[in-house]
Write a protein that holds these residues in place. Structure first.
Motif, PDB file in Angstrom:
ATOM      1  N   ILE A   1       0.836  -1.207   0.000  1.00 25.83           N
ATOM      2  CA  ILE A   1       0.000   0.000   0.000  1.00 25.83           C
ATOM      3  C   ILE A   1       0.867   1.252   0.000  1.00 25.83           C
ATOM      4  O   ILE A   1       0.594   2.224  -0.716  1.00 25.83           O
ATOM      5  N   TRP A   2       1.927   1.233   0.773  1.00 22.46           N
ATOM      6  CA  TRP A   2       2.804   2.408   0.864  1.00 22.46           C
ATOM      7  C   TRP A   2       3.512   2.663  -0.463  1.00 22.46           C
ATOM      8  O   TRP A   2       3.594   3.790  -0.941  1.00 22.46           O
ATOM      9  N   VAL A   3       4.023   1.601  -1.086  1.00 20.67           N
ATOM     10  CA  VAL A   3       4.689   1.741  -2.378  1.00 20.67           C
ATOM     11  C   VAL A   3       3.686   2.183  -3.440  1.00 20.67           C
ATOM     12  O   VAL A   3       3.975   3.066  -4.260  1.00 20.67           O
ATOM     13  N   ALA A   4       2.497   1.586  -3.452  1.00 21.23           N
ATOM     14  CA  ALA A   4       1.487   1.945  -4.450  1.00 21.23           C
ATOM     15  C   ALA A   4       1.050   3.400  -4.300  1.00 21.23           C
ATOM     16  O   ALA A   4       0.831   4.098  -5.293  1.00 21.23           O
ATOM     17  N   SER A   5       0.944   3.879  -3.066  1.00 15.20           N
ATOM     18  CA  SER A   5       0.538   5.269  -2.857  1.00 15.20           C
ATOM     19  C   SER A   5       1.580   6.233  -3.409  1.00 15.20           C
ATOM     20  O   SER A   5       1.245   7.273  -3.981  1.00 15.20           O
ATOM     21  N   LYS A   6       2.854   5.883  -3.264  1.00 13.35           N
ATOM     22  CA  LYS A   6       3.911   6.737  -3.803  1.00 13.35           C
ATOM     23  C   LYS A   6       3.976   6.663  -5.331  1.00 13.35           C
ATOM     24  O   LYS A   6       4.318   7.647  -5.998  1.00 13.35           O
ATOM     25  N   ALA A   7       3.657   5.488  -5.876  1.00 15.76           N
ATOM     26  CA  ALA A   7       3.733   5.316  -7.319  1.00 15.76           C
ATOM     27  C   ALA A   7       2.553   5.955  -8.040  1.00 15.76           C
ATOM     28  O   ALA A   7       2.696   6.422  -9.173  1.00 15.76           O
ATOM     29  N   LEU A   8       1.393   6.010  -7.386  1.00 17.34           N
ATOM     30  CA  LEU A   8       0.171   6.416  -8.080  1.00 17.34           C
ATOM     31  C   LEU A   8      -0.392   7.765  -7.652  1.00 17.34           C
ATOM     32  O   LEU A   8      -1.136   8.380  -8.410  1.00 17.34           O
ATOM     33  N   GLU A   9      -0.079   8.215  -6.458  1.00 24.00           N
ATOM     34  CA  GLU A   9      -0.693   9.433  -5.939  1.00 24.00           C
ATOM     35  C   GLU A   9       0.294  10.597  -5.975  1.00 24.00           C
ATOM     36  O   GLU A   9       1.498  10.410  -5.838  1.00 24.00           O
ATOM     37  N   ASP A  10      -0.242  11.810  -6.132  1.00 24.63           N
ATOM     38  CA  ASP A  10       0.598  13.008  -6.114  1.00 24.63           C
ATOM     39  C   ASP A  10       1.048  13.346  -4.697  1.00 24.63           C
ATOM     40  O   ASP A  10       2.151  13.848  -4.484  1.00 24.63           O
ATOM     41  N   LEU A  11       0.174  13.099  -3.741  1.00 24.92           N
ATOM     42  CA  LEU A  11       0.478  13.394  -2.344  1.00 24.92           C
ATOM     43  C   LEU A  11       0.378  12.115  -1.529  1.00 24.92           C
ATOM     44  O   LEU A  11      -0.406  11.216  -1.858  1.00 24.92           O
ATOM     45  N   CYS A  12       1.155  12.035  -0.483  1.00 25.70           N
ATOM     46  CA  CYS A  12       1.062  10.875   0.391  1.00 25.70           C
ATOM     47  C   CYS A  12       1.238  11.324   1.832  1.00 25.70           C
ATOM     48  O   CYS A  12       1.662  12.433   2.110  1.00 25.70           O
ATOM     49  N   TYR A  13       0.905  10.434   2.734  1.00 22.90           N
ATOM     50  CA  TYR A  13       0.989  10.755   4.157  1.00 22.90           C
ATOM     51  C   TYR A  13       2.445  10.789   4.611  1.00 22.90           C
ATOM     52  O   TYR A  13       3.318  10.188   3.986  1.00 22.90           O
ATOM     53  N   PRO A  14       2.709  11.468   5.714  1.00 22.48           N
ATOM     54  CA  PRO A  14       4.079  11.461   6.251  1.00 22.48           C
ATOM     55  C   PRO A  14       4.542  10.044   6.574  1.00 22.48           C
ATOM     56  O   PRO A  14       3.757   9.205   7.024  1.00 22.48           O
ATOM     57  N   HIS A  15       5.797   9.799   6.329  1.00 22.99           N
ATOM     58  CA  HIS A  15       6.384   8.481   6.565  1.00 22.99           C
ATOM     59  C   HIS A  15       6.165   8.046   8.013  1.00 22.99           C
ATOM     60  O   HIS A  15       5.817   6.882   8.277  1.00 22.99           O
ATOM     61  N   SER A  16       6.350   8.951   8.944  1.00 25.94           N
ATOM     62  CA  SER A  16       6.223   8.617  10.362  1.00 25.94           C
ATOM     63  C   SER A  16       4.792   8.219  10.719  1.00 25.94           C
ATOM     64  O   SER A  16       4.571   7.354  11.564  1.00 25.94           O
ATOM     65  N   ARG A  17       3.820   8.854  10.082  1.00 23.63           N
ATOM     66  CA  ARG A  17       2.408   8.542  10.363  1.00 23.63           C
ATOM     67  C   ARG A  17       2.065   7.128   9.897  1.00 23.63           C
ATOM     68  O   ARG A  17       1.446   6.349  10.631  1.00 23.63           O
TER      69      ARG A  17
END
Length: 263
Positions: A201-217
């Motif tokens: 999910i984390w990799v897909a969010s970075k690959a597909l979305e313009d914005l993502c949540y903070p890494h720490s969150r």
């Protein structure tokens, strides 16, 4: 994965310096336990059927499909014996791949940690090296114990505090299905499925979305340290061979995977 024992009702601090989506998270999600009813029941390979609108699938349904597909993979591999041609994260000794395959035996499948020309002859030593690297990367997803929360409870927690889009959830399922069923480089196990979906999910969010949540969150919600999340992310990308592009048809095929056998 010790932190995953926290209940899904804990409050999460907001990062006021982040430019990510700050919409309030839903208080609780209740997903239907009935069979999933998607928009299109026509076979995916029927050229005369209308193209299904994958993005009309709600994120909650996509989350449920992700969970269903991963749990089916877990059940599938639990019943499938380990073959000599397979490289798995839970193998007793990855060093068993050190010697080249004997004549007549199945060869170890290698997946591109090293870029080579397609016309270059197979190199047994390189294949063995890549097999060992794949085994080492796969073992990074293993927890010491089976997490005490179910995969669905874990995904609901992720979606409550870090809700993602339909595309992200289905893409994560695409990546994991490819690793396990196509590339055959790892198995889905009770001890690794939580970390696999978190990394996917984390990799897909970075690959597909313009914005993502903070890494720490994301790390806090996922029950791992920020350092551990970084390791999982990097390992996942290498296992996926950095092939992270997906299209609408790939996502819809994954959404409909639950209707087909896993063979």
């Amino acid at each position: 994965m010790a932190a995953v024992t926290q209940t899904a009702t804990m409050s999460m601090p907001q990062d006021t310096n982040s430019t990510t989506n700050t919409n309030p998270a839903p208080t609780m999600l209740k997903l239907s336990s009935s069979p999933i009813n998607l928009l299109c029941d026509q076979p995916a390979d029927d050229p005369d059927s209308p193209t299904p609108a994958v993005f009309d699938i709600s994120p909650e349904t996509a989350l449920q499909l992700l969970c269903l597909n991963i749990e089916r993979l877990g059940a599938y591999f639990a019943q499938k014996p380990v073959g000599a041609d397979e490289l798995h994260a839970h193998a007793a000794s990855p060093r068993g791949c050190d010697s080249p395959s004997a004549e007549g035996q199945l060869e170890v499948k290698a997946v591109g940690l090293h870029v080579k020309d397609s016309d270059e002859p197979a190199n047994p030593a390189r294949a063995s090296e890549e097999a060992i690297q794949m085994a080492i990367l796969s073992k990074k997803f293993l927890s010491k114990k089976v997490p005490p929360v179910s995969l669905m409870e874990y995904l609901l927690r992720l979606h409550r505090f870090c809700p993602m889009s339909t595309a992200v959830y289905l893409a994560a399922s695409v990546y994991i299905s490819k690793m396990t069923l196509v590339e055959n480089i790892l198995r889905v196990l009770p001890k690794n499925m939580h970390r696999l979906v978190l990394a996917g999910i984390w990799v897909a969010s970075k690959a597909l979305e313009d914005l993502c949540y903070p890494h720490s969150r994301v790390a806090k919600v996922g029950g791992v340290s920020t350092q551990e999340l970084s390791k999982l992310e990097i390992s996942f990308c290498f296992l996926a061979d950095f092939e992270l592009r997906v299209d609408a048809q790939m996502l819809m095929n994954e959404a409909l995977r639950y209707k087909s056998p896993l063979e």
